[in-house]
Design an enzyme around this catalytic site. Structure first.
Site, short mmCIF file in Angstrom:
data_model
loop_
_atom_site.label_atom_id
_atom_site.label_comp_id
_atom_site.label_asym_id
_atom_site.label_seq_id
_atom_site.Cartn_x
_atom_site.Cartn_y
_atom_site.Cartn_z
N GLY A 25 -56.40 -50.90 22.86
CA GLY A 25 -56.21 -52.09 23.22
C GLY A 25 -57.10 -52.36 24.19
O GLY A 25 -58.42 -52.01 24.16
N GLY A 26 -56.93 -53.39 25.00
CA GLY A 26 -57.90 -53.97 25.83
C GLY A 26 -58.21 -52.96 26.94
O GLY A 26 -59.32 -52.89 27.67
N THR A 29 -57.68 -46.30 24.68
CA THR A 29 -57.53 -45.70 23.24
C THR A 29 -56.48 -44.71 23.64
O THR A 29 -56.48 -43.93 24.38
CB THR A 29 -58.73 -45.45 22.53
OG1 THR A 29 -59.62 -46.42 22.24
CG2 THR A 29 -58.34 -44.90 21.36
N VAL A 30 -55.49 -44.65 22.83
CA VAL A 30 -54.34 -43.55 22.50
C VAL A 30 -54.70 -42.56 21.35
O VAL A 30 -54.78 -43.00 20.09
CB VAL A 30 -52.99 -44.10 22.53
CG1 VAL A 30 -51.88 -43.11 22.65
CG2 VAL A 30 -52.89 -45.07 23.61
N ASP A 138 -42.72 -54.46 32.54
CA ASP A 138 -43.25 -54.71 31.32
C ASP A 138 -42.36 -54.05 30.05
O ASP A 138 -42.79 -53.61 29.32
CB ASP A 138 -44.69 -54.45 31.16
CG ASP A 138 -45.20 -55.33 29.73
OD1 ASP A 138 -44.68 -56.26 29.47
OD2 ASP A 138 -46.06 -54.66 29.27
#
Length: 731
Positions: A25-26, A29-30, A138
């Site tokens: 994502g922004g 990384t996973v 969130d």
């Protein structure tokens, strides 16, 4: 689903060797990783471009601290971390279960008993955070993992200590609009009561499949969260009253987590006893699947290979330029999984801004796009082609996203594999390859299966095609196209290889009648070398009684091939000498009589026998063109150093060319998009609209996109860049 590592991913972080990518994502990384002793973990990293920002590093450290606070019972246990490394990283347990949003997709809205026990467990998890003076901020379905032993809360990227606003600008709304609290939408203090509001929204989603304030543009969602009443229509009565109190606009009227837990469930029984069978089966499948992934890494993109190779002598600057463009668009036809994630988007709120005068002195208007969105994937490739069907744009990349082309709003997402080679459209109908586990099938092949997609809901139906002698798990399987109730599929037999081909596999092109689901014919295809990642077909379409396709050879060359759709018999096969494979993976330009090719000279080949009807080399030798488009008896292409030209498709004679002297940045990788009043193409950083009457630039749009596709019914151009999607009016 995990996907291969890219060529430039690290080998390891700390003691953990990387196995695959889980997402990107922004922020970072996973990865899926394992220790030398066999422990499987998820490693979250920060992108290098933001790792130098101290504020982002602080957020990353706080995320690790919050994950430790919630612990392993209600979160992903922290195994190791190095927030001070050049690339900060955090290793946690690999949670064996789906996120809640996927769980609802798999099992449907959860029964009331499941929602109650889920909510009570999440109250306990949040209570543990709140007692440590931390709020999550969130909480949403994708941040809740469902395991057989209870839910786990993850992703504490914007969690913070209660009362600490040092990392949030005053008045800034931080979070996910559909699950924010009213106070959060205006940037006010988010207390534990805000997490309770978000939790109630999550439980409404679990019970109904949608959030309490619906969906739509972020601004609309924020308004409804702040002022609107929640929609609890489909929430069971007793549960609805409990959640309604949690969704009060006034934080002081909401129950605490302990009060809410007592209202939801008495704590009796095992968590798994309250879960639907389909969800338990999915948890079990994932627990088994994690051990079946072996390390796999994608090769370097073609662009880097081209830069490191010795370029042969060329016939002139135009040909050299084509190679450079081909490098920039490289890797598009390669195999490799990618998890599509449709991100933030928004409609423009202004009418545009002044443009610059063209060479004629006439001022054009430089307008804004209709909407702009972001997406992330586990492979940084441009999506190859959305499928325009009905009032949707189907975007296949991992799953299939259905997007409203007018607004950018995602309508639904399929759970089945929607890899780039797995979708076909026939009129207003869409078909999809059903996913298969990427594992070795010692007991025989996984049947190749095709099902229809419900375009209203995104539901993938039961298989209407099932070929038991074709291994549907092979990574090179392609659903090429569909027409008149027949689909064309490249399928193989043999042992599975993660992300590539085996030389021992055998491949064929199959034509299947969707009515009875019966195979009409099969024709052999060349085998691929071990570990090759290049698909057999670059693009294909049916024209009358002919299947027209561009195929890539093992040597990386492109050939134009035409077959009889009724028998599969080869009508003709000839080389497409000037093509760079990744540059021509686009919708084919054809009419009833000819196939039109660019990417070098512009030419017309007769569909009947493959003979060249005409070529631009006869009138304009050495001039290069991009891939063409044809409509209403006119052929359009981008000419090198000049811009858009219109050609008579029967004779190859030029009808007109773009007026003005601004063609030096004309993009030869761009296929023109044809409207009724304008024809569009990319020139530098602008999408130009050329008036078909005056032949001048009428409108321009700033863009980062590289590929443009028309949705004629919606009168919209949908465009893609490296990590960004945009839409422009098609006029």
């Amino acid at each position: 689903m995990p996907s291969p590592l890219t060529h430039d991913d690290p080998v390891a972080f700390g003691a953990y060797r990387l196995i695959a990518r889980l997402g990107s994502g922004g922020m970072g990384t996973v990865y899926l990783a394992r220790s030398a002793g066999g422990r499987t973990v998820a490693v979250k990293t920060m992108h290098a471009r933001i790792a130098s920002d101290q504020a982002f590093r602080t957020r990353f450290r706080l995320e690790a601290d919050a994950a430790r606070v919630i612990g392993g019972q209600f979160g992903a246990a922290v195994v190791d971390a190095d927030p001070l490394a050049e690339t900060p990283w955090l290793a946690t347990e690999y949670v064996l279960g789906p996120p809640l949003d996927e769980a609802v997709e798999i099992a449907g809205p959860l029964p009331e008993a499941s929602v109650q026990v889920l909510g009570a467990a999440l109250c306990t998890a949040l209570g543990q955070l709140h007692r440590s003076d931390v709020v999550h901020r969130d909480l949403k379905p994708s941040n809740i993992m469902v395991t057989a032993y209870g839910p786990k809360v993850i992703d504490f990227g914007i969690a913070r200590a209660i009362g600490d606003d040092r990392l949030t600008s005053t008045g800034a709304a931080v979070g996910t609009p559909a699950f924010m609290s009213p106070e959060q939408t205006t940037g006010q203090e988010h207390t534990p009561a805000g997490d309770v509001f978000a939790l109630a929204g999550v439980l409404v989603f679990a019970a109904t499949g949608q959030g309490p304030f619906g969906h739509g543009q972020p601004a609309d969602l924020l308004y409804r969260v702040r002022y609107g009443e929640p929609d609890l229509t489909n929430v069971p009565g007793a549960l609805a009253e409990v959640l309604r109190r949690c969704l009060a606009k006034d934080p002081g009227l909401r129950p605490t987590t302990s009060e809410l837990a007592a209202q939801l469930h008495d704590g009796g029984g095992e968590f798994a006893e309250h879960l639907p069978h389909d969800l338990l089966a999915e948890i079990g499948r994932r627990a088994t699947e994690v051990w079946q992934f072996a390390p796999s890494r994608l090769p370097a993109p073609l662009g880097e290979q081209l830069q490191s190779a010795t370029t042969p002598p060329s016939s002139g600057p135009a040909r050299r330029r084509l190679l450079a463009i081909g490098g920039a668009a490289a890797g598009l036809a390669a195999l490799g999984g990618g998890a599509w994630a449709w991100g933030g988007w928004g409609k423009r709120d202004n009418d545009g801004k002044p443009g610059r005068p063209d060479s004629s002195g006439e001022e054009t208007k430089n307008l804004d796009d209709l909407w702009m969105g972001t997406y992330s994937g586990t492979v940084d490739f441009i999506p190859l082609a959305p499928f325009m069907v009905a009032d949707l744009a189907l975007i296949p990349w991992g799953n299939t996203d259905a997007v409203d082309p007018r607004t950018g709003e995602r309508k639904w997402q399929t759970r089945e594999s929607g890899a780039t080679s797995g979708i076909a459209v026939d009129g207003d109908k869409a078909y999809q390859l059903l996913s298969a586990p990427w594992v070795d099938h010692q007991g025989g092949p996984w049947p190749l299966q095709i099902a229809s997609i419900d375009l209203a809901k995104g539901d993938v139906g039961k298989p209407i095609v099932r070929l038991s002698d074709v291994n549907g798990a092979l990574a090179g399987t392609q659903l090429l196209c569909a027409a008149d109730g027949v689909v064309f599929v490249a399928g193989g037999q043999g042992k599975f290889l993660y992300g590539g081909f085996r030389a021992s596999q055998t491949w064929a092109l199959h034509a299947i009648d969707l009515g009875p689901g019966k195979r009409l014919w099969s024709k052999p295809l060349p085998s691929r070398p071990d570990k090759s990642r290049r698909l057999h077909f670059l693009t294909a379409r049916v024209v009358g009684s002919r299947l027209v396709a561009l195929q890539e050879t093992n040597a990386g060359k492109v050939r134009a091939v035409v077959r009889d759709v009724r028998t599969g018999a080869l009508t003709w096969d000839r080389p497409f000498d000037d093509a760079v494979a990744d540059l021509v993976r686009l919708p084919l330009a054809t009419d009833d009589e000819h196939l039109y090719l660019g990417s070098g000279p512009l030419q017309a080949l007769r569909l009947s026998d493959g003979k060249q009807q005409w070529s631009s080399e006869s009138d304009r030798p050495g001039t290069a063109y991009g891939p063409p488009s044809v409509k209403d008896g006119v052929l359009y292409a981008v000419e090198d150093q000049r811009g858009l030209v219109a050609v008579d498709p029967r004779s190859g004679k030029e009808l007109w060319g773009e007026k003005g002297d601004q063609g030096e940045s004309a993009d030869l990788a761009c296929r023109p998009v044809i409207g009724t009043k304008y024809v569009y193409y990319r020139n530098g950083v602008l999408l130009r609209a050329i008036d078909v009457t005056s032949h001048r630039v009428a409108l321009t749009y700033e863009t980062v996109a590289k590929r443009f596709y028309e949705h004629e019914r919606a009168k919209v151009i949908v465009a893609f860049g490296d990590k960004q999607a945009e839409a422009f009016p098609l006029r």
